[in-house]
Design an enzyme around this catalytic site. Structure first.
Site, mmCIF file in Angstrom:
data_model
loop_
_atom_site.group_PDB
_atom_site.id
_atom_site.type_symbol
_atom_site.label_atom_id
_atom_site.label_comp_id
_atom_site.label_asym_id
_atom_site.label_seq_id
_atom_site.Cartn_x
_atom_site.Cartn_y
_atom_site.Cartn_z
ATOM 1 N N HIS A 1 0.796 -1.239 0.000
ATOM 2 C CA HIS A 1 0.000 0.000 0.000
ATOM 3 C C HIS A 1 0.820 1.276 0.000
ATOM 4 O O HIS A 1 0.250 2.365 0.140
ATOM 5 C CB HIS A 1 -0.907 0.052 1.231
ATOM 6 C CG HIS A 1 -2.025 -0.932 1.197
ATOM 7 N ND1 HIS A 1 -3.252 -0.644 0.653
ATOM 8 C CD2 HIS A 1 -2.099 -2.203 1.633
ATOM 9 C CE1 HIS A 1 -4.041 -1.692 0.776
ATOM 10 N NE2 HIS A 1 -3.361 -2.662 1.368
ATOM 11 N N LYS B 1 -7.666 14.477 4.723
ATOM 12 C CA LYS B 1 -6.818 13.287 4.704
ATOM 13 C C LYS B 1 -5.838 13.447 5.857
ATOM 14 O O LYS B 1 -5.782 14.510 6.471
ATOM 15 C CB LYS B 1 -6.063 13.164 3.388
ATOM 16 C CG LYS B 1 -5.396 14.478 2.925
ATOM 17 C CD LYS B 1 -4.717 14.343 1.574
ATOM 18 C CE LYS B 1 -5.654 14.442 0.394
ATOM 19 N NZ LYS B 1 -5.853 13.221 -0.327
ATOM 20 N N LYS C 1 1.549 14.784 1.270
ATOM 21 C CA LYS C 1 0.201 15.120 0.790
ATOM 22 C C LYS C 1 0.071 16.633 0.556
ATOM 23 O O LYS C 1 -0.903 17.104 -0.008
ATOM 24 C CB LYS C 1 -0.857 14.630 1.775
ATOM 25 C CG LYS C 1 -0.882 13.099 1.914
ATOM 26 C CD LYS C 1 -1.910 12.638 2.934
ATOM 27 C CE LYS C 1 -1.838 11.158 3.275
ATOM 28 N NZ LYS C 1 -2.557 10.289 2.328
ATOM 29 N N THR D 1 -8.147 7.150 -1.776
ATOM 30 C CA THR D 1 -9.531 6.703 -1.950
ATOM 31 C C THR D 1 -10.461 7.883 -1.668
ATOM 32 O O THR D 1 -11.578 7.929 -2.175
ATOM 33 C CB THR D 1 -9.871 5.529 -1.002
ATOM 34 O OG1 THR D 1 -9.320 5.819 0.279
ATOM 35 C CG2 THR D 1 -9.321 4.223 -1.509
ATOM 36 N N LYS E 1 -14.058 9.294 -3.357
ATOM 37 C CA LYS E 1 -15.286 9.657 -2.629
ATOM 38 C C LYS E 1 -15.775 11.041 -3.047
ATOM 39 O O LYS E 1 -16.972 11.277 -3.207
ATOM 40 C CB LYS E 1 -15.043 9.590 -1.112
ATOM 41 C CG LYS E 1 -14.795 8.162 -0.631
ATOM 42 C CD LYS E 1 -14.163 8.075 0.756
ATOM 43 C CE LYS E 1 -13.528 6.704 0.941
ATOM 44 N NZ LYS E 1 -12.621 6.623 2.091
HETATM 45 C C1 GL7 Z 1 -2.272 3.844 2.030
HETATM 46 C C2 GL7 Z 1 -1.944 4.818 0.906
HETATM 47 O O1 GL7 Z 1 -1.227 5.897 1.385
HETATM 48 C C3 GL7 Z 1 -3.157 5.307 0.132
HETATM 49 O O2 GL7 Z 1 -2.726 6.012 -0.993
HETATM 50 C C4 GL7 Z 1 -4.022 4.133 -0.293
HETATM 51 O O3 GL7 Z 1 -5.186 4.590 -0.914
HETATM 52 C C5 GL7 Z 1 -4.384 3.299 0.924
HETATM 53 C C6 GL7 Z 1 -5.188 2.078 0.556
HETATM 54 O O4 GL7 Z 1 -4.555 1.327 -0.408
HETATM 55 O O5 GL7 Z 1 -3.190 2.842 1.579
HETATM 56 N N1 GL7 Z 1 -1.100 3.198 2.520
HETATM 57 C C7 GL7 Z 1 -0.965 3.354 3.849
HETATM 58 O O6 GL7 Z 1 -0.069 2.870 4.553
HETATM 59 N N2 GL7 Z 1 -1.967 4.123 4.314
HETATM 60 C C8 GL7 Z 1 -2.777 4.462 3.285
HETATM 61 O O7 GL7 Z 1 -3.779 5.114 3.392
HETATM 62 C C9 GL7 Z 1 -2.146 4.514 5.707
#
Ligand code: GL7
Length: 833
Positions: free
Chosen positions: A375, A566, A572, A674, A678
């Site tokens: 991720h 976020k 970001k 994500t 939304k």
């Molecule tokens: C994350 C990514 O930063 C984010 O871009 C992604 O949408 C999400 C779900 O795949 O995973 N990876 C991560 O460690 N976090 C995220 O939100 C906390």
């Protein structure tokens, strides 16, 4: 069952099934029954929390009916492979509304509650949400649970029942203050404890050799302590289907409620400490997102829930006459990031030490069981555990990892006999001075499939951090772009838009989101667009009144709501947004009559408690807000709001009310995002970089309906390699120059010129996230946004087209991709009378 004077048709005897009936009358009876027998009160004396609990219990009864039937059927059927989604985080959000939507009885329940004399809105608001996740990763897990259930894929989500979820955020004097999240304080009506299915988990001690009955030499673990895992189940109902999955979260407890031997020896303190230590494992969620901190307790958490879950699956498998070596035929286990990656070694331990399989068979079974999702590309998120810590806590697991590594590296040598470096890069053990266990490598070697979460992310993974793994196992790689559930993020949270869509294209779009395409012609229909505008303005009014109630700032619902919500993180780039706000502010100050399109800038997000820069960014945003919101010259044309405590409940208010969605990360840093989905699905236009899923969103909604700016991922690398000099940009861009000087002028900080220096120095001397490089492009893009906003008709056309073209981003599509390409599982349709 005859109840008078509670709004039921008096005098009429109506037969209701109090546990399963779905009409209004049955629901009323069920609520009254639970008020009496669970909460011990009559409706007249019930508090709003009593009503919330009674309503929830009534609903839970109905879910259970589905859930138990589903699992009896699927566990017995040997042709069914179940999905097991292992995740350290599930950011569920409030359950009540979502479950009512799934069961399709939202209106019936509203009427039932109202007729009983209670305020339904207050009842919904009463729910403490389980904040068992940090952000995108945890929320994705919950969207996937929703889609698995809605697509009728038998599945269990496995995780940790943290007693304290993500902290509640308060803002004091502009700074973030963290408050513990006591979400369980009034009870959690959705879960059912199942102590009879508890399991034991070992820690510490040593390993030893022994001979079995037939003289075979084996190894075993002699642990120094044991912790008990107790499962708590929550039903995961699908949308308008009969089957129902569940989420099983583990709570840790001491194995004996008291260590009598220590007590008898007089070591009362140690006995109590041991008990506390066991209970600590599931006490608290680590509040860092995308930052690895090598805390022992965290490793304990990871092993604890991995071991509990695997033991649980194996127990069910064996109870249903499955053979250990066929484990993978019954279970497809998805590793949500590396947090549960220790499962690879734990399944080996179970198969070798407990089921007594030979190594080869155990390894084949293991490798066919797991698949792994990465991720993040951020190097600081890569989990690697110091060897000493690992060995002290999990000696048997380390032994197994060594053996996996030895055999694996032999294979690597055979494949790449000339390349010594690849051996050290692929090794499960890092030896650069100190030694570490590399969790991503363990996940890669133990899984049959590896995926990224958006096209660009998967490409970059393959090119960079997992490049050697591609050389080794080219066929293991997949991309599965993330998705979101339209049930929670449109049907539940944006009822106005839902009704409008349904009125025009029918009511099957929440299940088949591509049907939104049928809205395209309406993008040019004045009547539809007017209704669409009204829905948006109403959502903005609702949010405005919440903002006023909670933080006392009055915002104008007809201004453009420009939103960035976020986690607060340098990559970001919330500060890029701030640079824009200050640019506008200084434009106004130098020319108070300048034409500025009214905008409300809304920020919302938590910073990891130990992340200094992120916390300073929150202070900066609040300071800018204080100044701008109270400056006479601004005349309300711009407003800046930092809304405290971002969570799912609040999120549901904000996506429907946004006009502009800020997705402005440095290209190549955001794996997917994500939130971006939304917003767009709720008709906000995006201003964004070519990063993560933004790229695919832009492809879908059309280039002309997306505000693009900034360097691409490859340009980012190029710029960095070519002696990037942010000061040069600073010195040559007058607006930027003025803004940075303004931040350090002391005006924002009661005369303190040093307060925000860590931020500006970071930008001027290094600028790792290339804010200054992107600044001119961002500002001109924002000017185009403002121009476009002037033409409301055009803006609305673009917004409707965004909604119409977001079908791809339903989490149903993502889950279908997983089912077809990775898990190879099929739906199971439960018949229910
Ligand atoms: C994350 C990514 O930063 C984010 O871009 C992604 O949408 C999400 C779900 O795949 O995973 N990876 C991560 O460690 N976090 C995220 O939100 C906390």
């Amino acid at each position: 069952f005859l109840i008078n004077n509670q709004g039921l048709e008096s005098g009429k005897m109506k037969m209701c099934n109090i546990r399963t009936g779905l009409d209004k009358a049955c629901l009323k009876e069920a609520i009254i029954d639970h008020l009496f027998y669970k909460q011990g009160c009559e409706p007249e004396g019930a508090s709003i929390n009593d009503v919330y609990l009674a309503v929830s219990y009534a609903l839970r009864d109905r879910l259970l009916h589905h859930g138990l039937k589903t699992f009896d059927a699927v566990l017995e059927d040997e042709d069914i492979r179940l999905v097991s989604y292992l995740s350290a985080e599930f950011l569920m959000g409030p359950q009540l509304g979502a479950n009512l939507i799934d069961l399709n009885i939202f209106d019936e329940m509203r009427q039932a509650v109202t007729e009983l004399g209670f305020d339904f809105k207050l009842v919904l608001e009463q729910e403490e949400e389980p904040g068992l996740g940090n952000g995108g990763l945890g929320r994705l897990a919950s969207c996937y649970m929703d889609s698995l259930a809605s697509l009728e894929i038998p599945a269990i989500g496995y995780g940790i029942r943290y007693e304290f979820g993500i902290f509640d955020q308060e803002i004091k004097d502009g700074w973030q203050v963290e408050i513990t999240d006591k979400w369980l304080r009034y009870g959690n009506p959705w879960e059912i404890a199942r102590p009879e299915s508890s399991v034991n988990v070992y820690f510490g001690g040593y390993t030893e050799q022994y001979s079995n009955e037939i003289g075979k030499v084996l190894r075993r673990w002699v642990p120094s302590y044991v912790v008990k895992g107790i499962p708590y189940d929550t039903s995961e109902m699908g949308y308008k289907v009969a089957s129902c999955n569940f989420l099983r979260l583990w709570k840790s407890e001491a194995i004996e409620s008291f260590d009598f031997s220590s007590f008898n020896h007089g070591d009362y303190y140690k006995a109590v400490m041991d008990k506390i230590e066991s209970e600590n494992i599931s006490k608290i969620l680590y509040p860092n997102d995308e930052l690895y901190v090598g805390k022992q307790l965290r490793l304990k958490q990871q092993y604890f829930f991995s071991s509990c879950s695997l033991q649980d699956m194996m127990r069910m498998h064996l109870e249903n006459q499955g053979k250990p070596q066929d484990f993978h035929k019954k279970w497809a286990i998805q590793l949500n990031d590396t947090h549960p990656a220790i499962s690879v070694a734990e399944l080996m331990r179970i198969l070798l030490d407990e089921c007594k399989l030979d190594w080869k068979t155990a390894w084949e079974t293991t490798q066919q069981t797991f698949s792994y999702t990465n991720h993040t590309l951020l190097p600081e998120a890569l989990e690697k555990w110091p060897l000493d810590l690992f060995k002290a806590l999990l000696p048997r697991l380390l032994e197994i990892i060594y053996e996996i590594n030895y055999r694996f590296l032999e294979e690597v040598k055979r494949r790449f006999p000339e390349d010594n470096n690849i051996l050290s890069r692929l090794s499960l053990i890092e030896e650069t001075g100190s030694s570490y266990v590399r969790m991503a490598n363990l996940a890669c070697v133990g899984s049959y499939a590896i995926n990224g979460v958006a096209s660009l992310h998967t490409e970059l993974l393959k090119k960079n951090i997992l490049n050697d793994w591609v050389s080794m196992y080219p066929d293991k790689f997949y991309n599965i772009t993330n998705g979101i559930t339209p049930r929670r993020f449109v049907v539940l949270s944006n009822p106005g838009l839902s009704k409008l869509i349904t009125k025009n294209i029918g009511d099957t779009w929440p299940q088949y989101l591509n049907e939104l395409k049928k809205l395209e012609p309406f993008a040019y229909d004045a009547n539809f667009k007017e209704q669409f505008r009204q829905v948006k303005i109403e959502n903005k009014r609702i949010l405005s009144s919440v903002i006023k109630d909670r933080i006392g700032i009055v915002v104008n619902p007809s201004s453009m709501f420009d939103v960035q919500v976020k986690r607060i993180h340098e990559y970001k780039r919330q500060h890029l947004n701030v640079l824009h706000i200050l640019t506008l502010y200084l434009r106004i100050k130098s020319n108070p009559d300048i034409e500025i399109q009214p905008r409300t800038f809304i920020f919302w997000g938590k910073a990891a408690p130990g992340y200094f820069m992120a916390k300073l960014l929150i202070k900066l945003i609040n300071s800018v807000g204080n100044l701008v919101n109270n400056d006479f010259d601004v005349r309300d044309r711009i407003k800046v709001v930092f809304f405290p405590d971002f969570n799912v409940k609040n999120a549901q208010l904000i996506y429907p009310a946004a006009d502009l969605s800020e997705q402005i990360s440095t290209s190549g840093k955001e794996a997917s995002g994500t939130g971006n989905m939304k917003f767009a699905l709720n008709g906000a236009l995006t201003i964004g970089t070519l990063d993560g899923a933004n790229i695919e969103i832009r492809e879908e909604v059309g280039y002309e309906n997306f505000f693009l700016f900034g360097l691409t991922a490859s340009q980012v690398i190029e710029v960095k390699q070519n002696n990037y000099d942010p000061r040069f940009i600073y010195e040559n861009n007058m607006e930027l120059n003025a803004v940075i000087k303004f931040i350090n002028s002391g005006i924002l900080s009661n005369g303190d010129r040093n307060l925000f220096k860590p931020i500006t120095d970071n930008l001027l001397y290094g600028d790792p996230y290339l804010l200054l490089a992107d600044y001119p492009l961002y500002i001109s893009c924002q000017d185009i946004v403002a121009e476009t906003w002037k033409d409301k008709d055009k803006w609305n056309t673009m917004a409707v087209l965004n909604v119409a073209r977001m079908g791809k981003f339903s989490s149903d599509r993502s889950i279908n991709d997983y089912c077809e390409n990775i898990w190879k599982v099929k739906p199971f349709k439960l018949k229910i009378e």
